[in-house]
Design a protein around this motif. Structure first.
Motif, PDB file in Angstrom:
ATOM      1  N   GLY B 412       0.807  -1.206   0.000  1.00 53.10           N
ATOM      2  CA  GLY B 412       0.000   0.000   0.000  1.00 53.10           C
ATOM      3  C   GLY B 412       0.844   1.262   0.000  1.00 53.10           C
ATOM      4  O   GLY B 412       0.314   2.358  -0.014  1.00 53.10           O
ATOM      5  N   ALA B 413       2.163   1.094  -0.006  1.00 50.30           N
ATOM      6  CA  ALA B 413       3.008   2.283  -0.026  1.00 50.30           C
ATOM      7  C   ALA B 413       3.006   2.867  -1.427  1.00 50.30           C
ATOM      8  O   ALA B 413       2.983   2.139  -2.403  1.00 50.30           O
ATOM      9  CB  ALA B 413       4.429   1.913   0.380  1.00 50.30           C
ATOM     10  N   PRO B 414       3.026   4.164  -1.546  1.00 50.71           N
ATOM     11  CA  PRO B 414       3.042   4.763  -2.880  1.00 50.71           C
ATOM     12  C   PRO B 414       4.429   4.615  -3.483  1.00 50.71           C
ATOM     13  O   PRO B 414       5.349   4.180  -2.810  1.00 50.71           O
ATOM     14  CB  PRO B 414       2.756   6.230  -2.588  1.00 50.71           C
ATOM     15  N   VAL B 415       4.560   4.987  -4.712  1.00 48.12           N
ATOM     16  CA  VAL B 415       5.889   4.967  -5.342  1.00 48.12           C
ATOM     17  C   VAL B 415       6.882   5.630  -4.425  1.00 48.12           C
ATOM     18  O   VAL B 415       6.621   6.688  -3.880  1.00 48.12           O
ATOM     19  CB  VAL B 415       5.866   5.735  -6.689  1.00 48.12           C
ATOM     20  N   ALA B 416       8.023   4.951  -4.272  1.00 47.93           N
ATOM     21  CA  ALA B 416       8.999   5.459  -3.310  1.00 47.93           C
ATOM     22  C   ALA B 416       9.341   6.898  -3.609  1.00 47.93           C
ATOM     23  O   ALA B 416       9.424   7.316  -4.756  1.00 47.93           O
ATOM     24  CB  ALA B 416      10.254   4.601  -3.351  1.00 47.93           C
ATOM     25  N   LEU B 417       9.550   7.627  -2.548  1.00 44.78           N
ATOM     26  CA  LEU B 417       9.864   9.031  -2.629  1.00 44.78           C
ATOM     27  C   LEU B 417      11.300   9.173  -3.127  1.00 44.78           C
ATOM     28  O   LEU B 417      12.210   8.571  -2.584  1.00 44.78           O
ATOM     29  CB  LEU B 417       9.743   9.508  -1.189  1.00 44.78           C
ATOM     30  N   GLY B 418      11.495   9.919  -4.188  1.00 46.71           N
ATOM     31  CA  GLY B 418      12.852  10.023  -4.734  1.00 46.71           C
ATOM     32  C   GLY B 418      13.573  11.234  -4.192  1.00 46.71           C
ATOM     33  O   GLY B 418      12.954  12.158  -3.688  1.00 46.71           O
ATOM     34  N   PRO B 419      14.893  11.248  -4.298  1.00 44.23           N
ATOM     35  CA  PRO B 419      15.655  12.374  -3.764  1.00 44.23           C
ATOM     36  C   PRO B 419      15.407  13.675  -4.519  1.00 44.23           C
ATOM     37  O   PRO B 419      15.790  14.740  -4.058  1.00 44.23           O
ATOM     38  CB  PRO B 419      17.113  11.929  -3.911  1.00 44.23           C
ATOM     39  N   GLU B 420      14.745  13.581  -5.696  1.00 45.73           N
ATOM     40  CA  GLU B 420      14.439  14.824  -6.433  1.00 45.73           C
ATOM     41  C   GLU B 420      13.585  15.725  -5.553  1.00 45.73           C
ATOM     42  O   GLU B 420      13.625  16.948  -5.652  1.00 45.73           O
ATOM     43  CB  GLU B 420      13.621  14.555  -7.706  1.00 45.73           C
ATOM     44  N   SER B 421      12.744  15.095  -4.701  1.00 44.88           N
ATOM     45  CA  SER B 421      11.806  15.898  -3.924  1.00 44.88           C
ATOM     46  C   SER B 421      12.467  16.624  -2.748  1.00 44.88           C
ATOM     47  O   SER B 421      11.809  17.366  -2.047  1.00 44.88           O
ATOM     48  CB  SER B 421      10.680  15.009  -3.421  1.00 44.88           C
ATOM     49  N   LEU B 422      13.755  16.397  -2.542  1.00 37.87           N
ATOM     50  CA  LEU B 422      14.410  17.065  -1.418  1.00 37.87           C
ATOM     51  C   LEU B 422      14.727  18.513  -1.759  1.00 37.87           C
ATOM     52  O   LEU B 422      15.010  18.835  -2.909  1.00 37.87           O
ATOM     53  CB  LEU B 422      15.731  16.354  -1.088  1.00 37.87           C
ATOM     54  N   PRO B 423      14.716  19.383  -0.755  1.00 36.34           N
ATOM     55  CA  PRO B 423      15.127  20.768  -1.020  1.00 36.34           C
ATOM     56  C   PRO B 423      16.631  20.832  -1.279  1.00 36.34           C
ATOM     57  O   PRO B 423      17.370  19.934  -0.866  1.00 36.34           O
ATOM     58  CB  PRO B 423      14.779  21.489   0.283  1.00 36.34           C
ATOM     59  N   ASP B 424      17.088  21.893  -1.941  1.00 34.01           N
ATOM     60  CA  ASP B 424      18.498  22.023  -2.304  1.00 34.01           C
ATOM     61  C   ASP B 424      19.429  22.052  -1.102  1.00 34.01           C
ATOM     62  O   ASP B 424      20.568  21.621  -1.182  1.00 34.01           O
ATOM     63  CB  ASP B 424      18.721  23.311  -3.112  1.00 34.01           C
ATOM     64  N   ASP B 425      18.946  22.573   0.030  1.00 34.35           N
ATOM     65  CA  ASP B 425      19.852  22.678   1.171  1.00 34.35           C
ATOM     66  C   ASP B 425      19.833  21.425   2.052  1.00 34.35           C
ATOM     67  O   ASP B 425      20.500  21.375   3.078  1.00 34.35           O
ATOM     68  CB  ASP B 425      19.556  23.934   1.993  1.00 34.35           C
ATOM     69  N   ALA B 426      19.080  20.381   1.648  1.00 30.48           N
ATOM     70  CA  ALA B 426      19.073  19.145   2.428  1.00 30.48           C
ATOM     71  C   ALA B 426      20.477  18.547   2.417  1.00 30.48           C
ATOM     72  O   ALA B 426      21.119  18.461   1.374  1.00 30.48           O
ATOM     73  CB  ALA B 426      18.081  18.161   1.831  1.00 30.48           C
TER      74      ALA B 426
END
Ligand code: SRM
Ligand SMILES: Cc1cc2nc3c(=O)[nH]c(=O)nc-3n(C[C@H](O)[C@H](O)[C@H](O)COP(=O)(O)OP(=O)(O)OC[C@H]3O[C@@H](n4cnc5c(N)ncnc54)[C@H](O)[C@@H]3O)c2cc1C
Ligand code: SF4
Ligand code: FES
Lengths: 107, 840
Positions: B412-426
């Motif tokens: 039931g987990a959605p498509v894994a969250l990719g690192p693209e979604s991280l902010p630039d300063d992460a």
């Protein structure tokens, strides 16, 4: 057609262009004892750079494989695989290293 | 005196301690140009320069002390740093500003930097100094443990924290029955919570370690010979053990600082300010020996590195400060992923836990969030893939719900969250504090490592970095092809493609079509074409694809000369043939050496000599040994039943049969084999890609073994096989490998990747129904084999390439020169590096 290489303000005839297999190189011995690495690419274009691999000192660049990336044609040294741009002689893996380039022409 | 007015004074910086943080500090000084204007002296207690302590345990999986070194070659010389190994500082005189080393040397400093690290804490129990008691901190400790373990059967580790488990894994790996004794009620009490500890316990016990939690060590019991016999525990029980490793925490090494009156913390640690200065502004302290302004002593490299940068900044006159650091960690302990980050124990007020646990698979995940949904921290055990993504999200509201973040994929987990979604300063690399933005400025992993250092610490961020980099990170073979080697194999086979150019122009990346290809895909495609078409590998367009070694059917050596390895099937050779090899070597002045593969290597031939040398060898009945190709190398044999009193089958005959059957077979990587005549295994068959061991009833077949840098024992594929059944299984195994492996993937990682069960299903049970197809491919190979060197010698056109110079075919290459050594020759390297420009 003969491949000629510019050396000491003169054009030095080296070999028949057909001797070069596209994608591979051959070495030539120059009158001053230096060595040049000659290449022909798929489109028939000819290149000549110094044969000496600056990373190892061995005269082997003519025995590397040629390839292209971002529109530049290069040879990868057969020893430790650093790439050298065939038009400028610059090492693509280390800004501080370059090899000499010899102008070539056919006649 | 420092800064005498008027006189030119070169300031001196003395660094005490050359560990991980010390080295980072030196690099930071160099980066800031300080090494150019100051004298830098390093007093290093250990006998070797700084090495990667974090990766210490990898010594037991084959990394050498040299591999672990953290000092780039030539670093000290280039930056003029004076490194004194094996010479610790013994006293500091702050008044005179001098440091004295054990050798008696006294150095005057302007700036002193202490990076002395920590020492392992050994609880003051009786017997703690007995023979057989060890700590786990330095390479020397590991060497001593390894030596002692040879005569030990049982080992006990005191301490079930991070390092204790590493030490336990090492003892287990050395073949000892291993116990872990932990005072706290769970393993890794600092990093994980109760639930995580339980998951870890199950997995660790599942690996055969005995864990005793909630008990202390009261005494180490000692035998008459003064050596350890076991331990008495606080619950009254006793534990037998031949050796004990203490791993009960570390303490800052602050004695030098204490002795010279610097301020130290109540519980140890040299007190520093935000700029890493101690109570004496001319003295800095960094790394594990320092007590930071937040009142903590950090036992991890990442904060230490930050202190190193801060101190270097201060010395270079730049502004920066160290006020505290994140203690997130991800580890692979005994093969189990364990990660904790942020507020892992949920200490913040009003926070909530989201927990997923699956005790069957030993997976436990907990995320801590606050009432606004902000992620505060978490613990991951058993499956820590999400760590690289979650840690940078700490402090923000994740784009998907926390439940979705902990559920396994597919549940039931959605498509894994990719690192693209991280902010630039992460922050992606916490070891070197590198943000996503800084990483995205670069194009390749080596570039990222060189320019930002990200990925060069614990390595846990490398996966995320790769996801952030522009493609070829798409799994494609190289910049020319988006497909994997396996895809290309299928394309070539199904569409009957016969040339590299056709493959590139039809299936290459858009930007690569019509181009020259590259040094990665050319030999790979050449190998696929050779596996499938069985032509002479040097003909036509294929000639241009081969690596230089395949091109000249010999191995290039460091000075541009070549080595020659004739095939000696099974290692069996007649005196006549031995004499021929000797004569050829003598006549051409070649260096000879017996190889690790039961044959003879002849070194030092120039290109134009190769045909003449081979003419003699072929004449005497030798063939190419393919030492240059990604192809079958040798099938080693033991002497076997014919001579050996234990042998149960004729291992030499079988080795020769196998070598002759598979010689010349091109593969994704080289193939090695061996046949032993009985279980004593003198031929080391279990370290080979395919290995055969004789039994009373036939042969046992092992696959996926490997020596090299990552050794792997082969797995038993099938037992008690007849000759015919053995050969059929090997045929299928090899052909399936050739078809599905990636470029330069030996059978060992290939078997690991696709699973032994899968290999067995396909090869033994023919679950894919491709058995006959694989058989047919191998029959074609066997029927089509021809010796490459005989063919070359018979063809003047092929011989034409064997010249040093196209314009002087008879001239030898004057740069290939030799000097004598031990009655033979070796390359004259000084000559190569002298010529004009120096070699790098
Ligand atoms: C000559 C020899 C060393 C010797 O003097 O004994 C040797 C020499 C080389 N080995 Fe090896 N290996 C030699 C036996 C071995 C062995 C022992 C064995 O085969 O029983 C091993 C470990 C067993 C194994 O492979 O699993 C071995 C593991 C390697 C590796 C690591 C492979 C791996 O999977 O990790 C490499 C690197 C690679 O292939 O990428 C390598 C690569 C090389 C290369 C090709 C390096 C290079 O690119 O120049 C060397 C060139 C040989 C040459 O110029 O002729 N060599 N090499 C041995 C030749 C055996 C033969 O008769 O063919
Ligand atoms: C097995 C193991 C696994 C680890 N795993 C991790 C991990 O996964 N992640 C992580 O972040 N950290 C890990 N650590 C901790 C990490 O290694 C340390 O945080 C790091 O090494 C600290 O660096 P340092 O330079 O302060 O100390 P050290 O690396 O210990 O270096 C200090 C050096 O100073 C020398 N010295 C001491 N006194 C003197 C003197 N008087 N004169 C001269 N030299 C002196 C010592 O001999 C030593 O070489 C691990 C440690 C070990 C032992
Ligand atoms: S493996 Fe067995 S048969 Fe072969 S040499 Fe060793 S003891 Fe003899
Ligand atoms: S996080 Fe450790 S190397 Fe990047």
């Amino acid at each position: 057609m003969k491949l000629e290489l510019s050396h000491d303000d003169d054009w030095l005839p080296i070999c028949d262009t057909t001797v070069l297999t596209p994608g591979r190189g051959m070495a030539a011995l120059l009158p001053d004892g230096r060595q040049a690495a000659l290449f022909r690419d798929r489109s028939g274009r000819l290149y000549a750079i110094d044969n000496r691999d600056p990373f190892t000192g061995a005269q082997v660049l003519s025995r590397g494989l040629i390839g292209s990336a971002n529109g530049r044609t290069f040879v990868a040294s057969p020893l430790l695989k650093q790439r050298f741009d065939l038009e400028t002689g610059r090492c693509l893996d280390d800004d501080e290293v370059a090899v000499a380039v010899y102008p070539v022409r056919t006649s | 005196m420092p800064n005498t007015p008027g006189a030119a004074h070169t300031p001196t910086i003395v660094l005490v301690g050359h560990g991980m943080v010390g080295q980072r500090f030196l690099e930071a000084l160099a980066e800031r140009g300080v090494t150019g204007r100051a004298r830098v002296v390093v007093l290093c207690e250990e006998p070797r320069p700084a090495y990667d302590r974090v990766q210490l345990s990898s010594y037991f999986s084959g990394r050498t002390p040299d591999d672990l070194s953290m000092v780039p070659e030539g670093f000290m010389a280039e930056h003029g740093v004076e490194l004194r190994t094996g010479d610790p500082a013994v006293a500091i005189d702050r008044e005179a500003r001098t440091v004295t080393a054990r050798s008696g040397l006294t150095v005057a400093y302007d700036t002193l930097v202490l990076a002395t690290g920590s020492y392992p804490f050994v609880p003051p129990v009786p017997g703690k100094d007995a023979k057989g008691c060890f700590v786990y901190r330095t390479i020397e400790d590991l060497l001593a443990i390894e030596e002692y373990a040879k005569s030990a059967r049982t080992g006990a580790v005191v301490g079930g924290g991070l390092l204790g488990l590493e030490a336990a894994g090492a003892l287990k790996g050395l073949g000892l029955d291993t116990h872990v004794v932990e005072f706290a009620p769970r393993l890794m009490p600092v990093q994980v919570d109760e639930g995580g500890g339980a998951a870890l316990l199950r997995t660790v016990e599942g690996m055969g370690l005995s864990v005793h939690t909630g008990v202390g060590t009261q005494e180490v019991t000692v035998g008459d010979d003064g050596a350890v016999t076991g331990m008495k525990l606080s619950d009254g029980s006793e534990l037998a053990a031949d050796m004990v490793v203490f791993s009960a925490g570390v303490r800052p090494r602050d004695q030098l600082a204490r002795d010279c009156g610097l301020t130290v913390g109540e519980r140890g640690g040299i007190a520093i300010d935000e700029r890493c200065r101690t109570s004496d502004p001319a003295v800095y302290a960094i790394g594990e020996c320092a007590l930071a302004v937040d009142g903590r002593v950090y036992g991890l490299v990442a904060p230490g590195n930050e202190m190193a940068l801060t101190a270097a900044d201060a010395i270079a006159g730049r502004e920066s400060s160290f006020t505290g650091a994140d203690t997130s960690t991800k580890l692979k302990l005994l093969g189990v992923d364990v990660a904790s980050f942020g507020d892992a124990h949920g200490a913040a007020e009003g926070c909530l836990d989201v927990v997923y646990a699956d005790s069957r698979s030993g997976v436990y995940k907990k995320l801590v969030v606050d009432t606004d949904g902000r992620l505060l921290g978490g613990v991951l055990v058993g499956d820590a893939d999400a760590y690289g993504m979650l840690r940078p999200l700490t402090g923000s509201v994740p784009p998907v719900s926390p439940e979705q973040l902990v559920l396994p994929a597919g549940a039931g987990a959605p498509v894994a969250l990719g690192p693209e979604s991280l902010p630039d300063d992460a922050v992606i690399c916490s070891c070197h504090n590198v943000s996503k933005g800084a990483i995205c400025e670069h194009a390749t992993l080596p570039e990222v490592k060189k320019c930002t250092k990200a990925g060069t610490g614990c390595g846990s961020c490398v996966k995320v970095i790769q996801q952030l980099l522009p493609k070829t990170g798409d799994g494609g073979l190289c910049g020319c092809f988006p497909q994997t080697r396996q895809d290309l194999y299928e394309i070539v086979q199904v569409l009957r493609i016969a040339s590299y150019a056709e493959l590139l122009d039809r299936y290459g990346r858009e930007e690569a079509k019509g181009g020259e290809g590259c040094e990665v895909c050319k030999p790979t495609v050449a190998s696929i074409l050779a596996s499938l078409s069985h032509g002479y590998v040097l003909d036509g367009e294929q000639a241009a694809l081969q690596d230089t070694n395949d091109h000249f059917l010999a191995n290039m050596q460091r000075n541009g000369s070549y080595s020659i390895v004739p095939r000696i099937p099974g290692g069996e050779i007649t005196p006549e043939k031995l004499i021929v090899i000797g004569e050829v070597a003598r006549d051409f002045g070649l260096y000879t050496k017996i190889t690790g593969g039961q044959r003879i290597d002849l070194f030092g031939a120039r290109v134009e000599q190769l045909p003449a040398i081979w003419a003699r060898l072929v004449d005497a009945g030798f063939e190419s040994g393919h030492a240059y190709g990604k192809a079958l190398r040798t099938v080693k044999s033991c002497v076997g039943q014919t001579w050996c009193r234990y042998g149960v089958q004729d291992s030499v005959r079988m080795a020769i049969d196998l070598e002759l059957r598979y010689r010349g077979l091109r593969a994704p990587h080289k193939l090695k084999s061996a046949v032993s005549g009985c279980q004593r295994e003198c031929a080391e068959a279990q370290s080979k890609d395919f290995g055969v061991i004789a039994t009373a009833n036939g042969w046992n077949l092992y696959v996926g073994g490997n020596g090299g840098a990552t050794p792997r024992h082969a797995d038993l594929l099938a037992k008690d096989l007849s000759d015919a059944a053995l050969i059929r299984l090997i045929d299928r195994f090899l052909m399936y490998y050739i078809r599905t492996a990636e470029r330069l993937e030996r059978t060992a990682p290939w078997v690991e990747r696709i699973g032994l069960d899968h290999v067995r299903e396909v090869v033994v049970e023919d679950s894919l129904g491709i058995g006959e197809e694989l058989d047919a491919l191998m029959s074609r190979h066997v029927a089509g084999y021809r010796d490459e060197w005989s063919e070359t010698l018979a063809d003047p056109e092929r011989l034409a390439r064997f010249v040093s110079f196209v314009n002087a075919p008879d001239a030898p290459d004057p740069s290939v020169r030799f000097v004598p050594e031990r009655g033979q020759i070796k390359p004259d390297l000084t000559f190569l590096t002298l010529e004009g420009v120096s070699a790098r």
